[in-house]
Motif scaffolding. Structure first.
Motif, PDB file in Angstrom:
ATOM      1  N   LYS A 121       7.664 -16.685  -4.319  1.00 44.12           N
ATOM      2  CA  LYS A 121       7.584 -18.150  -4.288  1.00 44.12           C
ATOM      3  C   LYS A 121       6.227 -18.637  -4.787  1.00 44.12           C
ATOM      4  O   LYS A 121       6.134 -19.686  -5.449  1.00 44.12           O
ATOM      5  N   TYR A 122       5.185 -17.872  -4.501  1.00 45.11           N
ATOM      6  CA  TYR A 122       3.825 -18.244  -4.914  1.00 45.11           C
ATOM      7  C   TYR A 122       3.402 -17.552  -6.206  1.00 45.11           C
ATOM      8  O   TYR A 122       2.223 -17.566  -6.545  1.00 45.11           O
ATOM      9  N   GLN A 123       4.365 -16.979  -6.921  1.00 43.74           N
ATOM     10  CA  GLN A 123       4.100 -16.344  -8.220  1.00 43.74           C
ATOM     11  C   GLN A 123       3.049 -15.238  -8.114  1.00 43.74           C
ATOM     12  O   GLN A 123       2.165 -15.102  -8.974  1.00 43.74           O
ATOM     13  N   ALA A 124       3.150 -14.435  -7.069  1.00 38.53           N
ATOM     14  CA  ALA A 124       2.242 -13.306  -6.920  1.00 38.53           C
ATOM     15  C   ALA A 124       2.465 -12.298  -8.038  1.00 38.53           C
ATOM     16  O   ALA A 124       3.558 -12.189  -8.599  1.00 38.53           O
ATOM     17  N   LEU A 125       1.417 -11.541  -8.347  1.00 36.58           N
ATOM     18  CA  LEU A 125       1.531 -10.510  -9.369  1.00 36.58           C
ATOM     19  C   LEU A 125       2.408  -9.357  -8.913  1.00 36.58           C
ATOM     20  O   LEU A 125       3.191  -8.806  -9.697  1.00 36.58           O
ATOM     21  N   SER A 126       2.260  -8.969  -7.641  1.00 33.55           N
ATOM     22  CA  SER A 126       2.975  -7.786  -7.171  1.00 33.55           C
ATOM     23  C   SER A 126       3.222  -7.863  -5.684  1.00 33.55           C
ATOM     24  O   SER A 126       2.577  -8.628  -4.955  1.00 33.55           O
ATOM     25  N   SER A 127       4.148  -7.040  -5.251  1.00 38.90           N
ATOM     26  CA  SER A 127       4.349  -6.743  -3.838  1.00 38.90           C
ATOM     27  C   SER A 127       4.321  -5.229  -3.722  1.00 38.90           C
ATOM     28  O   SER A 127       4.925  -4.526  -4.544  1.00 38.90           O
ATOM     29  N   ASP A 128       3.624  -4.715  -2.699  1.00 40.94           N
ATOM     30  CA  ASP A 128       3.296  -3.292  -2.646  1.00 40.94           C
ATOM     31  C   ASP A 128       3.809  -2.632  -1.359  1.00 40.94           C
ATOM     32  O   ASP A 128       3.800  -3.248  -0.301  1.00 40.94           O
ATOM     33  N   HIS A 129       4.226  -1.396  -1.475  1.00 42.11           N
ATOM     34  CA  HIS A 129       4.862  -0.541  -0.454  1.00 42.11           C
ATOM     35  C   HIS A 129       6.381  -0.629  -0.613  1.00 42.11           C
ATOM     36  O   HIS A 129       6.995   0.214  -1.208  1.00 42.11           O
ATOM     37  N   LEU A 130       7.031  -1.597   0.058  1.00 40.07           N
ATOM     38  CA  LEU A 130       8.415  -2.000  -0.236  1.00 40.07           C
ATOM     39  C   LEU A 130       9.507  -1.069   0.286  1.00 40.07           C
ATOM     40  O   LEU A 130      10.661  -1.178  -0.132  1.00 40.07           O
ATOM     41  N   GLU A 131       9.197  -0.201   1.230  1.00 39.63           N
ATOM     42  CA  GLU A 131      10.233   0.694   1.741  1.00 39.63           C
ATOM     43  C   GLU A 131      11.423  -0.062   2.339  1.00 39.63           C
ATOM     44  O   GLU A 131      12.567   0.398   2.251  1.00 39.63           O
ATOM     45  N   TYR A 132      11.182  -1.224   2.941  1.00 36.28           N
ATOM     46  CA  TYR A 132      12.252  -1.973   3.606  1.00 36.28           C
ATOM     47  C   TYR A 132      12.710  -3.193   2.798  1.00 36.28           C
ATOM     48  O   TYR A 132      13.374  -4.078   3.332  1.00 36.28           O
ATOM     49  N   ALA A 149      12.462 -10.131  -9.469  1.00 38.28           N
ATOM     50  CA  ALA A 149      12.931 -10.191 -10.855  1.00 38.28           C
ATOM     51  C   ALA A 149      12.815 -11.599 -11.430  1.00 38.28           C
ATOM     52  O   ALA A 149      12.393 -11.793 -12.573  1.00 38.28           O
ATOM     53  N   GLN A 150      13.176 -12.578 -10.620  1.00 39.15           N
ATOM     54  CA  GLN A 150      13.167 -13.963 -11.089  1.00 39.15           C
ATOM     55  C   GLN A 150      11.761 -14.484 -11.321  1.00 39.15           C
ATOM     56  O   GLN A 150      11.532 -15.326 -12.198  1.00 39.15           O
ATOM     57  N   SER A 151      10.783 -13.979 -10.566  1.00 34.87           N
ATOM     58  CA  SER A 151       9.411 -14.478 -10.709  1.00 34.87           C
ATOM     59  C   SER A 151       8.547 -13.588 -11.602  1.00 34.87           C
ATOM     60  O   SER A 151       7.388 -13.908 -11.852  1.00 34.87           O
ATOM     61  N   GLY A 152       9.098 -12.457 -12.063  1.00 35.61           N
ATOM     62  CA  GLY A 152       8.341 -11.572 -12.939  1.00 35.61           C
ATOM     63  C   GLY A 152       7.325 -10.695 -12.241  1.00 35.61           C
ATOM     64  O   GLY A 152       6.350 -10.251 -12.858  1.00 35.61           O
ATOM     65  N   MET A 153       7.547 -10.414 -10.967  1.00 30.94           N
ATOM     66  CA  MET A 153       6.615  -9.587 -10.205  1.00 30.94           C
ATOM     67  C   MET A 153       6.767  -8.109 -10.533  1.00 30.94           C
ATOM     68  O   MET A 153       7.789  -7.662 -11.051  1.00 30.94           O
ATOM     69  N   VAL A 154       5.745  -7.350 -10.175  1.00 32.41           N
ATOM     70  CA  VAL A 154       5.751  -5.901 -10.295  1.00 32.41           C
ATOM     71  C   VAL A 154       5.890  -5.300  -8.902  1.00 32.41           C
ATOM     72  O   VAL A 154       5.269  -5.765  -7.947  1.00 32.41           O
ATOM     73  N   ALA A 155       6.718  -4.268  -8.791  1.00 31.95           N
ATOM     74  CA  ALA A 155       6.830  -3.498  -7.553  1.00 31.95           C
ATOM     75  C   ALA A 155       5.830  -2.358  -7.605  1.00 31.95           C
ATOM     76  O   ALA A 155       5.928  -1.495  -8.488  1.00 31.95           O
ATOM     77  N   VAL A 156       4.866  -2.346  -6.689  1.00 33.85           N
ATOM     78  CA  VAL A 156       3.883  -1.264  -6.650  1.00 33.85           C
ATOM     79  C   VAL A 156       4.298  -0.293  -5.548  1.00 33.85           C
ATOM     80  O   VAL A 156       4.269  -0.634  -4.362  1.00 33.85           O
ATOM     81  N   LEU A 157       4.714   0.897  -5.950  1.00 38.68           N
ATOM     82  CA  LEU A 157       5.136   1.923  -4.999  1.00 38.68           C
ATOM     83  C   LEU A 157       3.967   2.849  -4.703  1.00 38.68           C
ATOM     84  O   LEU A 157       3.175   3.174  -5.588  1.00 38.68           O
ATOM     85  N   LEU A 158       3.872   3.274  -3.443  1.00 42.41           N
ATOM     86  CA  LEU A 158       2.729   4.032  -2.964  1.00 42.41           C
ATOM     87  C   LEU A 158       3.224   5.330  -2.325  1.00 42.41           C
ATOM     88  O   LEU A 158       3.300   5.455  -1.095  1.00 42.41           O
ATOM     89  N   PRO A 159       3.576   6.310  -3.155  1.00 39.44           N
ATOM     90  CA  PRO A 159       4.174   7.532  -2.614  1.00 39.44           C
ATOM     91  C   PRO A 159       3.247   8.331  -1.715  1.00 39.44           C
ATOM     92  O   PRO A 159       3.710   9.094  -0.867  1.00 39.44           O
ATOM     93  N   GLY A 160       1.922   8.165  -1.874  1.00 43.57           N
ATOM     94  CA  GLY A 160       0.999   8.874  -1.004  1.00 43.57           C
ATOM     95  C   GLY A 160       1.135   8.448   0.440  1.00 43.57           C
ATOM     96  O   GLY A 160       1.151   9.283   1.358  1.00 43.57           O
ATOM     97  N   ALA A 161       1.243   7.141   0.687  1.00 37.96           N
ATOM     98  CA  ALA A 161       1.417   6.653   2.052  1.00 37.96           C
ATOM     99  C   ALA A 161       2.775   7.071   2.598  1.00 37.96           C
ATOM    100  O   ALA A 161       2.905   7.436   3.778  1.00 37.96           O
ATOM    101  N   PHE A 162       3.800   7.021   1.772  1.00 38.38           N
ATOM    102  CA  PHE A 162       5.141   7.459   2.174  1.00 38.38           C
ATOM    103  C   PHE A 162       5.098   8.921   2.615  1.00 38.38           C
ATOM    104  O   PHE A 162       5.617   9.298   3.671  1.00 38.38           O
TER     105      PHE A 162
END
Length: 408
Positions: free
Chosen positions: A258-269, A279-292
């Motif tokens: 909603k605020y046109q952020a560049l990314s959202s990170d972690h995202l397991e849930y 997808a609609q706002s053009g964000m990037v999903a940043v996955l962090l396999p080390g923390a997982f």
């Protein structure tokens, strides 16, 4: 064309996809660097006429170049360690339980507040050097282990010093809303007041960060509190990012969209509604396999949904003292493949072009004329080796803005 250095007899992974070729391969090519950017690249047979006797030339002898790697989510600057908490988790205690008992981030906050800037600089430089030796040319680092105005500014000032004195480009993010400090226990809204009304304006005035992040989670901050910080940061002209959906689904990613952020990170849930919003706002999903991996999680990020909706996937170390003390982006590439089932090409995208996009940086992450001449030369037979192997140290040479920065 101004040429300061030329690489010849090289295979090029431009990371600009060509149909099904995600690597954007140019075989038997050449790269011309000048004035800090790539001036030309293409097949050797098409190399423009240049005075090769007066220009330094590197013969790669069939090796590969890629863009310099980008670690788009780290927490490099802090003091102390949490090895004892590592033991406690192995004995069955959860991350949430340790945090509720005053451990977790609070332990690092105490050590960081007490540390002198020189101590923070030296330890952070050691971590940065480890990434640098793996071909990393841009690193994002967050504050968030100070949790008061003076300590948060101290962390960002150390990051600024690193950017000034180290070849790697540092992108600083203010993460004042990382956790609730002990002096604000029972008054999380009061702490958010402090973040929005004092910390953010001061960080903006001193130009110590380009982006703002929030930990939107039950052990962090609520949906409403997160929105307050995002709105205040947006009003001050910051780029926005978010830690979200790591331990539960609080709808943080949709809020970030909603605020046109560049990314959202972690995202397991993350759920399908959140993926659609990205997808609609053009964000990037940043996955962090080390923390997982480090937290021994079993809830996987929705990889198939992200692919289905064409959400770009970046990969980062999330290097931090509590949940991912793993200072190796090449290890993260391997984990992205083995744990999250990305292909090696997708993993390399995740630490080049998609990582650049996650930071809002359009001048790097690919090899193309006009892009920053951040170029890594690898002793490999194919780019897939960068995800396939770990610990073999394939990096041969590294240029940052066209300057030969490191030779191995």
């Amino acid at each position: 064309m101004h040429a300061d250095h030329i690489i010849v007899d090289v295979n090029i992974a431009t990371m600009e996809p060509q149909g099904d070729d995600l690597y954007g391969v140019i075989e038997q090519g050449a790269v011309v660097m000048g004035e800090g950017v790539i001036q030309w690249l293409g097949p050797m047979s098409e190399l423009p006429e240049l005075d090769l006797l007066s220009i330094p030339v590197t013969s790669a002898k069939g090796a590969w170049v890629t863009p310099g790697l980008i670690d788009c989510h780290t927490h490099l600057v802090f003091a102390g360690n949490r090895a004892r908490e590592f033991e406690r988790r192995l004995q069955g205690e959860s991350y949430q339980a340790i945090a509720e008992q005053g451990g977790g981030i609070a332990t690092t906050v105490s050590a960081t507040r007490a540390a002198e800037p020189e101590q923070l600089y030296v330890s952070a430089k050691q971590r940065l050097d480890a990434l640098y030796a793996e071909g990393v040319t841009t690193v994002e680092t967050k504050s968030g282990y100070g949790l008061n105005l003076a300590a948060e500014l101290k962390l960002l000032e150390v990051a600024k010093l690193l950017d000034s004195h180290h070849p790697v480009s540092i992108q600083s993010t203010f993460l004042g809303a990382h956790a609730l400090p002990k002096e604000y226990q029972g008054d999380s809204d009061g702490y958010i007041d402090l973040v929005c009304e004092q910390m953010l304006p001061e960080v903006a005035a001193k130009k110590l960060a380009s982006a703002v992040d929030v930990f939107c989670e039950h052990v962090g901050f609520s949906h409403a509190q997160t929105e307050r910080v995002l709105k205040a940061a947006q009003d001050l002209g910051f780029k926005l990012k978010l830690h979200a959906e790591q331990l539960s689904n609080m709808g943080g990613t949709a809020l970030a969209a909603k605020y046109q952020a560049l990314s959202s990170d972690h995202l397991e849930y993350l759920d399908e509604q959140g993926v659609k919003a990205m997808a609609q706002s053009g964000m990037v999903a940043v996955l962090l396999p080390g923390a997982f991996y480090y937290l021994r999680e079993s809830q996987y990020p929705p990889i198939e949904l992200l692919h289905r909706y064409n959400v770009p996937i970046a990969i980062a170390t999330d290097f931090n003292p509590g949940t991912s003390p793993l200072c190796s982006l090449q290890l993260m590439m391997n984990m992205a493949c083995t744990l999250f089932r990305l292909t090696p090409a997708q993993a390399l995208q995740g630490v080049t072009c998609h990582a650049a996009r996650a930071l809002g940086l359009a001048d790097r992450g690919t090899l193309a004329p006009g892009q920053r001449a951040d170029v890594a030369l690898w002793d490999i037979e194919h780019p897939a080796q960068l995800s396939y192997e770990f610990g073999t140290k394939p990096l041969k040479q590294l240029w940052i803005q066209g300057v030969l920065s490191k030779t191995f």
